[in-house]
Design an enzyme around this catalytic site. Structure first.
Site, mmCIF file in Angstrom:
data_model
loop_
_atom_site.group_PDB
_atom_site.id
_atom_site.type_symbol
_atom_site.label_atom_id
_atom_site.label_comp_id
_atom_site.label_asym_id
_atom_site.label_seq_id
_atom_site.Cartn_x
_atom_site.Cartn_y
_atom_site.Cartn_z
ATOM 1 N N ASN A 9 71.269 85.068 37.946
ATOM 2 C CA ASN A 9 70.829 85.892 36.823
ATOM 3 C C ASN A 9 70.130 87.156 37.355
ATOM 4 O O ASN A 9 69.021 87.094 37.884
ATOM 5 C CB ASN A 9 69.888 85.057 35.943
ATOM 6 N N LYS A 12 66.568 87.926 36.119
ATOM 7 C CA LYS A 12 65.518 87.152 36.797
ATOM 8 C C LYS A 12 65.269 87.716 38.193
ATOM 9 O O LYS A 12 64.119 87.835 38.620
ATOM 10 C CB LYS A 12 65.958 85.689 36.963
ATOM 11 N N ASP A 68 63.681 77.905 36.664
ATOM 12 C CA ASP A 68 64.328 77.428 35.448
ATOM 13 C C ASP A 68 63.349 77.674 34.323
ATOM 14 O O ASP A 68 62.169 77.322 34.405
ATOM 15 C CB ASP A 68 64.739 75.957 35.531
ATOM 16 N N GLY A 152 67.282 88.528 27.611
ATOM 17 C CA GLY A 152 67.193 87.282 26.839
ATOM 18 C C GLY A 152 66.489 87.446 25.500
ATOM 19 O O GLY A 152 66.819 88.326 24.698
ATOM 20 N N HIS A 179 55.266 84.181 31.605
ATOM 21 C CA HIS A 179 55.424 82.826 32.149
ATOM 22 C C HIS A 179 55.910 82.875 33.597
ATOM 23 O O HIS A 179 55.413 82.195 34.470
ATOM 24 C CB HIS A 179 56.414 82.052 31.262
ATOM 25 N N ARG A 180 56.908 83.743 33.860
ATOM 26 C CA ARG A 180 57.489 83.853 35.204
ATOM 27 C C ARG A 180 56.451 84.424 36.177
ATOM 28 O O ARG A 180 56.301 83.932 37.304
ATOM 29 C CB ARG A 180 58.744 84.750 35.139
HETATM 30 P P1 ITT Z 1 70.151 80.550 36.628
HETATM 31 O O1 ITT Z 1 70.375 79.142 36.198
HETATM 32 O O2 ITT Z 1 71.221 81.090 37.548
HETATM 33 O O3 ITT Z 1 68.784 80.754 37.228
HETATM 34 P P2 ITT Z 1 70.105 81.146 33.779
HETATM 35 O O4 ITT Z 1 70.045 82.419 32.973
HETATM 36 O O5 ITT Z 1 71.149 80.141 33.398
HETATM 37 O O6 ITT Z 1 70.215 81.531 35.340
HETATM 38 P P3 ITT Z 1 68.054 79.281 32.938
HETATM 39 O O7 ITT Z 1 68.964 78.132 32.897
HETATM 40 O O8 ITT Z 1 66.685 79.116 33.531
HETATM 41 O O9 ITT Z 1 68.688 80.497 33.764
HETATM 42 O O10 ITT Z 1 67.928 79.862 31.467
HETATM 43 C C1 ITT Z 1 66.926 80.741 31.176
HETATM 44 C C2 ITT Z 1 67.191 81.350 29.812
HETATM 45 O O11 ITT Z 1 65.941 81.377 29.095
HETATM 46 C C3 ITT Z 1 67.613 82.813 29.951
HETATM 47 O O12 ITT Z 1 69.008 82.942 30.026
HETATM 48 C C4 ITT Z 1 67.028 83.416 28.706
HETATM 49 O O13 ITT Z 1 67.875 83.141 27.626
HETATM 50 C C5 ITT Z 1 65.743 82.628 28.512
HETATM 51 N N1 ITT Z 1 64.610 83.270 29.227
HETATM 52 C C6 ITT Z 1 63.963 82.806 30.330
HETATM 53 N N2 ITT Z 1 63.005 83.647 30.724
HETATM 54 C C7 ITT Z 1 63.069 84.694 29.876
HETATM 55 C C8 ITT Z 1 62.358 85.890 29.760
HETATM 56 O O14 ITT Z 1 61.413 86.231 30.645
HETATM 57 N N3 ITT Z 1 62.657 86.708 28.764
HETATM 58 C C9 ITT Z 1 63.610 86.389 27.883
HETATM 59 N N4 ITT Z 1 64.350 85.291 27.910
HETATM 60 C C10 ITT Z 1 64.086 84.444 28.904
#
Ligand code: ITT
Length: 196
Positions: A9, A12, A68, A152, A179-180
């Site tokens: 992602n 991220k 995650d 997101g 949070h991150r």
């Molecule tokens: P990886 O598994 O490759 O890390 P992913 O996007 O699938 O990528 P996750 O399974 O952790 O990652 O899903 C996280 C989701 O949560 C992300 O796609 C967003 O929809 C939401 N999210 C997480 N952190 C966020 C943020 O800081 N701002 C907005 N949405 C967020």
């Protein structure tokens, strides 16, 4: 010290690189490793973060850091949670997920739209050393999307004590309260300890 960010992602990756920028580490990402594995995730943030970090540490032979994360909406009994990226289905866009969330909350008044963003970060090395840390950010889901920064659910999430959404903040501002950012502050302590 060398660390691989265990995610595909790009949004991220941008936030993680910014948060770790003053550590003396060399950061690698999926684009440095052809064949970087796709990892099938389950329904629990901690297990998912550990699975991603373990898989990538093994694949690359380097320390791996995985994130995650998800959004827990109280009026939806904690959904979408670990399913945040897949809320409206597999391979959907951020907009599809946001549209679904707003439609489920259509009848819910602002004072009942409390939500928490949660981020679990796992750090592992190829020898099996592992640490898991977590950060949360409380806030609410606004009625109309606001802002274009971030990714997101950012246009829908207004952190507590702020009058703007994450998407109306600069990366620097979001990275002071998210949070991150909070999970990564703890992850930095782990990496500093491992450097010794
Ligand atoms: P990886 O598994 O490759 O890390 P992913 O996007 O699938 O990528 P996750 O399974 O952790 O990652 O899903 C996280 C989701 O949560 C992300 O796609 C967003 O929809 C939401 N999210 C997480 N952190 C966020 C943020 O800081 N701002 C907005 N949405 C967020």
């Amino acid at each position: 010290m060398e660390v691989v960010i265990a995610t595909r992602n790009l949004d991220k990756i941008k936030e993680i690189k910014e948060a770790l920028k003053n550590l003396k580490i060399k950061i690698f990402t999926f684009s440095d490793f052809p064949g970087f594995p796709e990892i099938k995730e389950g329904n629990n943030l901690k297990d998912n973060a550990l699975l991603k970090a373990r898989t990538i540490a093994k694949f690359t032979g380097k320390i791996a850091l995985a994130d995650d994360s998800g959004l827990e909406v109280m009026a939806l009994k904690g959904a979408p949670g670990a399913f945040s990226s897949r809320f409206a289905g597999e391979n959907v866009s951020y907009e599809d997920n946001n549209r679904k969330l707003l439609s489920l909350l259509k009848e819910v008044p602002l004072k009942k739209r409390d939500a928490v963003f949660r981020c679990v970060v796992a750090i592992t090395d190829p020898q099996g050393r592992e640490e898991v840390v977590e950060g949360i950010c409380e806030g609410k889901i606004v009625e109309n999307p606001g802002g274009f920064q971030g990714f997101g659910y950012d246009p829908l999430f207004q952190p507590k004590d702020f009058k703007k959404t994450f998407a109306q903040m600069s990366l620097k501002e979001k990275n002071q309260i998210s949070h991150r950012a909070k999970a990564l502050e703890k992850a930095k302590l782990v990496l500093k300890k491992w450097m010794k």
